[in-house]
Design a protein around this motif. Structure first.
Motif, PDB file in Angstrom:
ATOM      1  N   MET A 174     -70.943  65.456  35.804  1.00 31.30           N
ATOM      2  CA  MET A 174     -72.222  64.856  36.169  1.00 31.30           C
ATOM      3  C   MET A 174     -73.073  65.806  37.006  1.00 31.30           C
ATOM      4  SD  MET A 174     -72.668  61.004  37.626  1.00 31.30           S
ATOM      5  CE  MET A 174     -71.552  60.457  36.345  1.00 31.30           C
ATOM      6  N   LEU A 229     -75.482  57.732  37.381  1.00 30.81           N
ATOM      7  CA  LEU A 229     -76.074  57.413  36.089  1.00 30.81           C
ATOM      8  C   LEU A 229     -75.855  55.953  35.682  1.00 30.81           C
ATOM      9  CD1 LEU A 229     -75.327  60.629  34.017  1.00 30.81           C
ATOM     10  CD2 LEU A 229     -77.296  60.057  35.434  1.00 30.81           C
ATOM     11  N   ILE A 261     -68.533  61.078  30.354  1.00 33.95           N
ATOM     12  CA  ILE A 261     -68.677  60.356  31.617  1.00 33.95           C
ATOM     13  C   ILE A 261     -68.423  58.865  31.410  1.00 33.95           C
ATOM     14  CG2 ILE A 261     -70.342  59.674  33.391  1.00 33.95           C
ATOM     15  CD1 ILE A 261     -71.629  62.478  32.970  1.00 33.95           C
ATOM     16  N   THR A 303     -76.712  67.052  35.556  1.00 31.73           N
ATOM     17  CA  THR A 303     -77.967  66.734  36.244  1.00 31.73           C
ATOM     18  C   THR A 303     -78.461  67.872  37.131  1.00 31.73           C
ATOM     19  OG1 THR A 303     -76.802  65.730  38.129  1.00 31.73           O
ATOM     20  CG2 THR A 303     -77.360  64.283  36.276  1.00 31.73           C
ATOM     21  N   SER A 345     -74.806  53.471  29.831  1.00 33.03           N
ATOM     22  CA  SER A 345     -74.975  54.904  29.593  1.00 33.03           C
ATOM     23  C   SER A 345     -76.015  55.148  28.503  1.00 33.03           C
ATOM     24  CB  SER A 345     -73.640  55.535  29.180  1.00 33.03           C
ATOM     25  OG  SER A 345     -72.717  55.479  30.239  1.00 33.03           O
ATOM     26  N   ALA A 373     -74.764  64.342  42.780  1.00 30.01           N
ATOM     27  CA  ALA A 373     -74.413  63.447  41.676  1.00 30.01           C
ATOM     28  C   ALA A 373     -72.952  63.031  41.777  1.00 30.01           C
ATOM     29  CB  ALA A 373     -74.680  64.130  40.345  1.00 30.01           C
ATOM     30  N   MET A 433     -72.596  62.651  28.389  1.00 30.15           N
ATOM     31  CA  MET A 433     -72.729  61.230  28.719  1.00 30.15           C
ATOM     32  C   MET A 433     -71.567  60.431  28.140  1.00 30.15           C
ATOM     33  SD  MET A 433     -75.426  60.591  30.590  1.00 30.15           S
ATOM     34  CE  MET A 433     -75.795  58.874  30.261  1.00 30.15           C
ATOM     35  N   PRO A 451     -70.106  59.632  39.985  1.00 32.73           N
ATOM     36  CA  PRO A 451     -70.011  58.705  38.859  1.00 32.73           C
ATOM     37  C   PRO A 451     -70.894  57.478  38.937  1.00 32.73           C
ATOM     38  CG  PRO A 451     -67.842  59.524  39.382  1.00 32.73           C
ATOM     39  CD  PRO A 451     -68.771  60.073  40.433  1.00 32.73           C
TER      40      PRO A 451
END
Length: 350
Positions: free
Chosen positions: A98, A112, A260, A102, A149, A107, A257, A109
């Motif tokens: 992440m 986002l 994540i 970004t 997400s 950042a 994404m 978890p």
């Protein structure tokens, strides 16, 4: 306000080849980290709210003595340790991916909206559908993480998504979802009572069934993250530089994404939202390995469980005979440690 950090985040470019000596030192450090993790796993099995002699711990692991200690060791502490291993690895790697995605050193978890989406889905399942078991709402958490997400990616601009847009969309989604979670819990006393341990992050309800359900998702997320190390290295140097190096930005962002989502959704489903692990561990690792994601990700997968299991052991000991949930411990120790780290000159330059 979230802003993009400068493309060059350290004196050593992410793609710079390591010297043989530096490569050997990194490999040695990873081996030492694995040794530390093994010791923490032993401590997690041997130490708990109930004091058990080491000889009984050994017998409980490898021999059936017919005592209550066998049940504690095999059915409580071993699954709890295994869950801490997989969840810690998931959170550490997710945080590293992440931050690279970004280009935001803050950042983690939750940024986002992934953890918030999983939590909202679990709260809805418990309150409106009457789901009560961990194995029952794993799928709801994973679905919530996936939906949020996808929504964050669309709100962030889809194919034109940038790190700033993704971060802003994720922050907005997180705020809205936690408002919904709090409202549902306040209106449903039964749901509030069932969720009071899960919402602070806990390994106490671990069982092999839950581990079996989340392990395939976490394993897939870890493998996908490792495969994305090279394009993430390029992206950390800026979009223009990444394109010139041949990185496919849209594909890398979508796959990141997805990784994540797999990692955070499964981890949140298993033990609730746990803060700080995904934020601090990548910074600690980066101070040791430099900015190369090919080393950051394996280190994060090893050191994040060290932090999580260590915090869980501390939580079992400090309030004996009761326990302090691991999410509370990580929050209590994480803030001061992280502040001290960012004040250091080397850390401030990342």
């Amino acid at each position: 306000m979230l802003v993009e950090s400068p493309p060059k985040r350290s004196a050593e470019p992410a793609s710079a080849p390591a010297t043989p000596k530096r490569h050997a030192l990194r490999a040695l450090g990873l081996l030492v980290s694995c040794g530390v993790l093994l010791l923490i796993c032993v401590a997690s099995i041997a130490v708990g709210a109930k004091s058990i002699p080491l000889s009984d711990v050994w017998d409980g692991l490898f021999h059936s003595t017919g005592t209550g200690n066998d049940v504690i060791i095999r059915d409580v502490r071993v699954p709890r340790t295994l869950l801490g291993l997989v969840v810690g690895a998931a959170l550490g790697v997710a945080g590293a991916v992440m931050q690279a995605l970004t280009r935001n050193p803050l950042a983690e978890p939750g940024l986002l909206g992934v953890s918030a989406g999983a939590s909202a889905a679990v709260v809805s399942a418990i309150s409106f559908l009457g789901v009560t078991s961990l194995t029952g709402y794993v799928w709801f958490a994973f679905l919530g993480a996936a939906v949020v997400s996808a929504a964050v990616y669309v709100l962030g601009g889809s194919r034109g998504a940038t790190p700033v847009r993704l971060a802003l969309a994720g922050t907005a989604a997180t705020a809205a979802l936690y408002g919904y979670i709090n409202a549902v819990q306040l209106l449903d006393a039964a749901a509030l009572d069932r969720l009071r341990f899960w919402t602070v992050g806990s390994l106490a309800s671990a069982d092999m069934g839950a581990i079996t359900k989340v392990l395939p998702f976490i394993a897939a997320g870890l493998v996908l993250s490792m495969l994305l190390a090279r394009p993430l290295n390029a992206m950390e140097m800026g979009d223009d530089t990444a394109r010139s190096l041949g990185a496919h930005l849209t594909r890398t962002r979508i796959l990141s994404m997805l990784a994540i989502t797999l990692l955070c959704g499964a981890a949140t489903a298993a033990c609730g939202p746990i803060v700080f692990v995904g934020l601090m561990i990548p910074h600690v690792v980066r101070a040791v390995t430099g900015p190369d994601m090919r080393w950051i990700l394996p280190y994060a997968a090893v050191l994040a469980p060290v932090l999580l299991l260590g915090a869980d052991v501390v939580g079992r000991v400090v309030t004996r005979p009761s326990e302090l949930q691991v999410g509370i411990v990580t929050a209590l120790i994480g803030g001061p440690v992280f502040i001290q780290l960012v004040r250091r000159k080397r850390m401030a330059q990342l």
